[in-house]
Design an enzyme around this catalytic site. Structure first.
Site, short mmCIF file in Angstrom:
data_model
loop_
_atom_site.label_atom_id
_atom_site.label_comp_id
_atom_site.label_asym_id
_atom_site.label_seq_id
_atom_site.Cartn_x
_atom_site.Cartn_y
_atom_site.Cartn_z
N CYS A 72 0.84 -1.17 0.00
CA CYS A 72 0.00 0.00 0.00
C CYS A 72 0.88 1.23 0.00
O CYS A 72 2.03 1.19 0.43
CB CYS A 72 -0.90 -0.12 1.23
SG CYS A 72 -1.34 1.35 2.05
N CYS B 97 2.66 2.08 3.01
CA CYS B 97 3.86 1.31 3.29
C CYS B 97 5.07 1.97 2.64
O CYS B 97 6.12 2.15 3.26
CB CYS B 97 3.77 -0.11 2.73
SG CYS B 97 2.33 -1.02 3.24
N ASP C 134 4.26 23.14 -33.09
CA ASP C 134 5.35 23.61 -33.91
C ASP C 134 5.08 23.17 -35.34
O ASP C 134 4.36 22.21 -35.57
CB ASP C 134 6.63 22.97 -33.36
CG ASP C 134 7.83 23.31 -34.19
OD1 ASP C 134 8.12 24.51 -34.30
OD2 ASP C 134 8.46 22.40 -34.72
N ASP D 274 9.22 18.72 -31.78
CA ASP D 274 10.07 17.57 -32.06
C ASP D 274 10.98 17.25 -30.89
O ASP D 274 11.68 16.25 -30.89
CB ASP D 274 10.89 17.80 -33.34
CG ASP D 274 11.70 19.08 -33.27
OD1 ASP D 274 12.02 19.52 -32.15
OD2 ASP D 274 12.02 19.64 -34.33
N ASP E 69 12.67 22.48 -30.12
CA ASP E 69 11.64 23.14 -29.32
C ASP E 69 11.73 22.82 -27.84
O ASP E 69 10.83 23.15 -27.09
CB ASP E 69 10.25 22.71 -29.79
CG ASP E 69 10.21 22.53 -31.28
OD1 ASP E 69 10.49 23.52 -31.96
OD2 ASP E 69 9.93 21.42 -31.74
P1 ADP Z 1 9.65 26.22 -37.01
O1 ADP Z 1 9.22 27.10 -35.90
O2 ADP Z 1 8.68 26.24 -38.15
O3 ADP Z 1 9.96 24.83 -36.56
P2 ADP Z 1 12.40 27.14 -36.87
O4 ADP Z 1 12.25 28.00 -35.65
O5 ADP Z 1 13.19 25.89 -36.72
O6 ADP Z 1 11.02 26.86 -37.61
O7 ADP Z 1 13.11 28.04 -38.00
C1 ADP Z 1 12.52 29.27 -38.42
C2 ADP Z 1 13.10 29.77 -39.69
O8 ADP Z 1 14.51 30.03 -39.55
C3 ADP Z 1 13.00 28.79 -40.83
O9 ADP Z 1 11.77 28.88 -41.49
C4 ADP Z 1 14.15 29.25 -41.73
O10 ADP Z 1 13.76 30.35 -42.49
C5 ADP Z 1 15.20 29.69 -40.73
N1 ADP Z 1 16.15 28.61 -40.44
C6 ADP Z 1 16.31 27.98 -39.25
N2 ADP Z 1 17.29 27.05 -39.35
C7 ADP Z 1 17.75 27.06 -40.62
C8 ADP Z 1 18.75 26.34 -41.34
N3 ADP Z 1 19.49 25.39 -40.78
N4 ADP Z 1 18.93 26.65 -42.62
C9 ADP Z 1 18.19 27.60 -43.22
N5 ADP Z 1 17.26 28.31 -42.60
C10 ADP Z 1 17.02 28.07 -41.30
MG MG Z 2 11.00 23.27 -35.56
#
Ligand code: ADP
Ligand code: MG
Length: 706
Positions: A15, A18, A396, A597, A601
């Site tokens: 329980c 416990c 996202d 993901d 994020d």
């Molecule tokens: P989301 O919020 O849609 O997941 P992110 O915050 O990861 O997108 O990225 C926002 C924007 O920043 C992308 O749409 C792109 O324009 C730019 N960006 C981020 N990382 C990269 C990368 N490695 N190469 C090119 N552009 C990038």
């Molecule tokens: Mg993203």
């Protein structure tokens, strides 16, 4: 100072009360920094200073209050438990026979069939039954007293002794019988709740066929090492996490992901321990074994789930803490007011805190355990309750709502002297070491066109904006308008118009620049996961009205995607701005779930009341960071998670209310003499059974109402 952390197997806990006692007992030892005792997992995790205390001290302290502790790798003492079990069965049978006779006698007496002259159970026999049957109760009461704690058995022991002392031997024997039955039901119940964990543990692979010095030998799976090459034949389980180096097959990953359609696996693909190789032979290079495999981590997280307590459980904990002193006070008052020892005994034996104490852990373990088997990992009661209360779902975009396998659709150069291939070559060089989904799109395009990539130097990721690096001595940038603005790159109006048009189509545009001169743009389109629209509809069906897309992508792309799905959106957000959005909503009183993901994020997931990460099988960071981890990329698990949470929370509330009401009513009826001691003892196991039956419904998947 160095701390040791060890895990102990702890037996004999029936329980939640416990478990609390054992935890307090271990914590009270000098040199113990932290002790966490898990009822369902039968486990204690103790951090201690080895100079001040030892494993043996801890074991002795646990034994002193009547439980058994042993190190995880220590073999179970073979003879003792079986003989102990046999003894307790004999005891129950013996007391049972006497009890039956006594019951017969009482019934017969009521019906006037038998003259009370004929005592079916002579007093000495009844007394013997009390002593033999009551032994474990008395022992536990005394051990509790020695450790200066009041336990339920103490109340029971007082009741039994009181009944015997006024010459009610037969009643005392019946009390013992019913208390033993209640104990038995409690251990049965707790044991059943453990089934969810045991089934997961049972999936752990046992045997492996490994290549050693060019020969195939069979060893125990736990003896594998990372780097070993194992051979998995058709119909066999994969013994560890690893990477396929040879062979093709379809692998049923249901034990990890809950997904019943087999996944095709070939060289380079990741495979998980406990999944079933269905068709071909595979050679797998082992990457993680035992507790480090995805399955091992799932088991640990499920076992520890009861540690993350739901707020509703704090009520139950307070209730159990104050319960016993309150019952003793009630018993004393009953005696003082009525002067009737029989009423007093009834008050003592009807009290049943265990049902309330069991209410949450049983429901949590059953929900979490069965969800884990379907590839949905919820890390504890805290998150079940949060899921039940969620009214706002944030999502996202890139990689979460979309497949995360975007493709390059357009390449536009500003001047004629550069070709699309030139732009892709530079963009690919920049993205070589980036893990963003956009990088994946660009790299697969350069691969498709067989473009060889330059090596980047001083590679920098700017979260939410893009990447910068030096290529062949030139500073190159790739990213969105924010990144361009930050580096003083101006965009000619023809290029900007082209970008806007592409964005209206829902495509993501990134700009490529050398120094402060823009070279062109790349447009990337990502497909929305096919199951998303149905999942969004299901969430709306569950009454969740606030659905909000958060993205670092630009306004137009976000609007195009959001319109397709019928959700709201906020665009152009940097990662820290996503956290701020979550905080604002929380400040406005919303209960927020955030889906991402788990890698890009992670901060926003942590800030949300429930952070849900998709497709985490094999990604440790996401598995650890999320509150709720979905083993596969499947949005239909999100409404399911909310249903699981709501159902668990409802069950917990029912369990607790039933336990509390039962005790209040029972004690009141006993105090005024309506409930006789024997009836009270018989009724005591009722709430345990009710809580158990109610919670075991949670072992099944919820029915979707879509
Ligand atoms: P989301 O919020 O849609 O997941 P992110 O915050 O990861 O997108 O990225 C926002 C924007 O920043 C992308 O749409 C792109 O324009 C730019 N960006 C981020 N990382 C990269 C990368 N490695 N190469 C090119 N552009 C990038
Ligand atoms: Mg993203």
């Amino acid at each position: 100072m160095t701390w040791n952390t060890c895990e102990l197997r702890i037996e004999g806990m029936d329980c939640a009360d416990c478990a609390l006692h054992v935890q307090e007992q271990i914590s009270s030892l000098p040199g113990v920094d932290q002790a966490k005792v898990l009822l369902a997992a039968e486990k204690g995790i103790v951090t201690f200073d080895p100079n001040l205390t030892s494993l043996d001290d801890i074991k002795a302290a646990v034994a002193a209050i009547g439980y058994r502790a042993r190190a995880m790798d220590e073999a179970q003492p073979a003879a003792a438990p079986t003989s102990a079990r046999l003894f307790s069965i004999i005891r129950l049978a013996f007391v049972g026979v006497i009890g039956l006779l006594a019951l017969l006698e009482i019934v017969a007496e009521r019906l006037g069939l038998l003259e009370p002259v004929v005592d079916l159970v002579p007093a000495p026999v009844a007394l013997a039954a009390v002593l033999i049957g009551g032994y474990p109760i008395f022992k536990s009461a005394l051990l509790g007293l020695r450790a200066r704690s009041i336990n339920v058995d103490l109340l029971m022991a007082i009741g039994i002794v009181a009944a015997a002392s006024i010459g009610e031997y037969v009643s005392a024997a019946l009390l013992v019988l019913f208390i033993l039955i209640a104990h038995f039901l409690e251990s049965f119940t707790t044991d059943k709740a453990r089934a969810a964990i045991r089934e997961l543990v049972a999936l752990t692979p046992k045997q492996a066929r490994v290549l050693r010095q060019g020969r195939e030998i069979e060893i125990r799976a736990e003896a594998l090492n990372p780097g070993d090459i194992v051979i998995v034949r058709p119909g066999e389980n994969i013994p560890a996490d690893g990477q396929v180096i040879d062979g093709h097959s379809s692998v049923n990953q249901a034990p990890i992901t809950g997904e019943s359609i087999p996944a095709e696996k070939g060289p380079g693909d990741e495979v998980f321990a406990a999944t079933l190789n269905e068709l071909g032979s595979l050679r797998v290079k082992v990457t993680r074994v035992g507790a480090n495999t995805t399955l091992g981590k799932i088991i640990r997280l499920v076992e520890e789930a009861e540690g993350a307590k739901a707020p509703v459980q704090r009520f139950a904990d307070r209730f159990t803490a104050y319960f016993l002193p309150v019952v003793i006070t009630a018993a004393v008052l009953t005696y003082l007011i009525s002067g009737n020892i029989v009423f007093t005994i009834a008050v003592l034996v009807v009290a049943c805190p265990c049902a309330v104490a069991l209410a949450t852990p049983l429901a949590v373990v059953a929900s979490v355990g069965s969800a884990a088997r379907r590839g949905l990992l919820i890390k504890g009661g805290l998150y079940l309750e949060a899921l039940a209360r969620v009214d706002t779902v944030l999502m996202d975009k890139t990689g979460t709502l979309t497949l995360g396998k975007p493709q390059v659709t357009d390449v536009v150069a500003t001047t004629d002297d550069r070709t699309a291939a030139d732009l892709l070559r530079l963009a690919g060089g920049l993205e070589r070491y980036s893990e963003h989904p956009l990088a994946g799109a660009i790299l697969s395009e350069t691969e498709r066109r067989r473009i060889s990539l330059p090596q980047p130097q001083e590679f920098v990721v700017v979260p939410g904006q893009g990447v910068t690096a030096h290529l062949e001595g030139q500073a190159i940038l790739l990213g969105n308008r924010k990144l361009m603005a930050a580096h003083g790159v101006s965009l000619p109006s023809t290029l900007e118009e082209r970008a806007i048009a592409l964005e209206h189509e829902g495509k993501t545009v990134v700009f490529l620049a050398q120094g402060d001169v823009v070279l062109g743009l790349l447009a990337v389109a990502d497909v929305i996961r096919p199951e998303v629209p149905a999942a969004i509809a299901a969430l709306k069906g569950l009454g969740i009205r606030h659905l909000l897309l958060l993205t670092g992508d630009n306004e137009r792309t976000a609007a195009a995607v959001a319109a397709q799905l019928g959700v709201d959106y906020q665009a152009d957000l940097l990662p820290q701005e996503k956290i701020a959005v979550v905080q604002q909503l929380q400040a406005a009183g919303r209960k927020v779930a955030m889906i991402g993901d788990g890698i890009n994020d992670a901060p926003a997931l942590t800030q949300a009341d429930v952070g849900i990460a998709m497709g985490v099988a094999g990604t440790d960071v996401a598995l650890e960071a999320a509150d709720v981890a979905l083993m596969r990329d499947d949005w239909s698990q999100i409404p399911e998670a909310i249903l699981v949470g709501r159902r668990a929370f409802r069950t917990i509330k029912q369990n607790i209310s039933f336990g509390v009401v039962f005790n209040i009513v029972g004690i009141s009826l006993a105090a005024v003499g309506i409930l006789a001691p024997v009836m009270a003892a018989a009724a005591e196991s009722l709430p345990d059974v009710a809580v158990f039956l109610n919670s075991s419904r949670l072992l099944r998947a919820p029915k979707h109402r879509q």
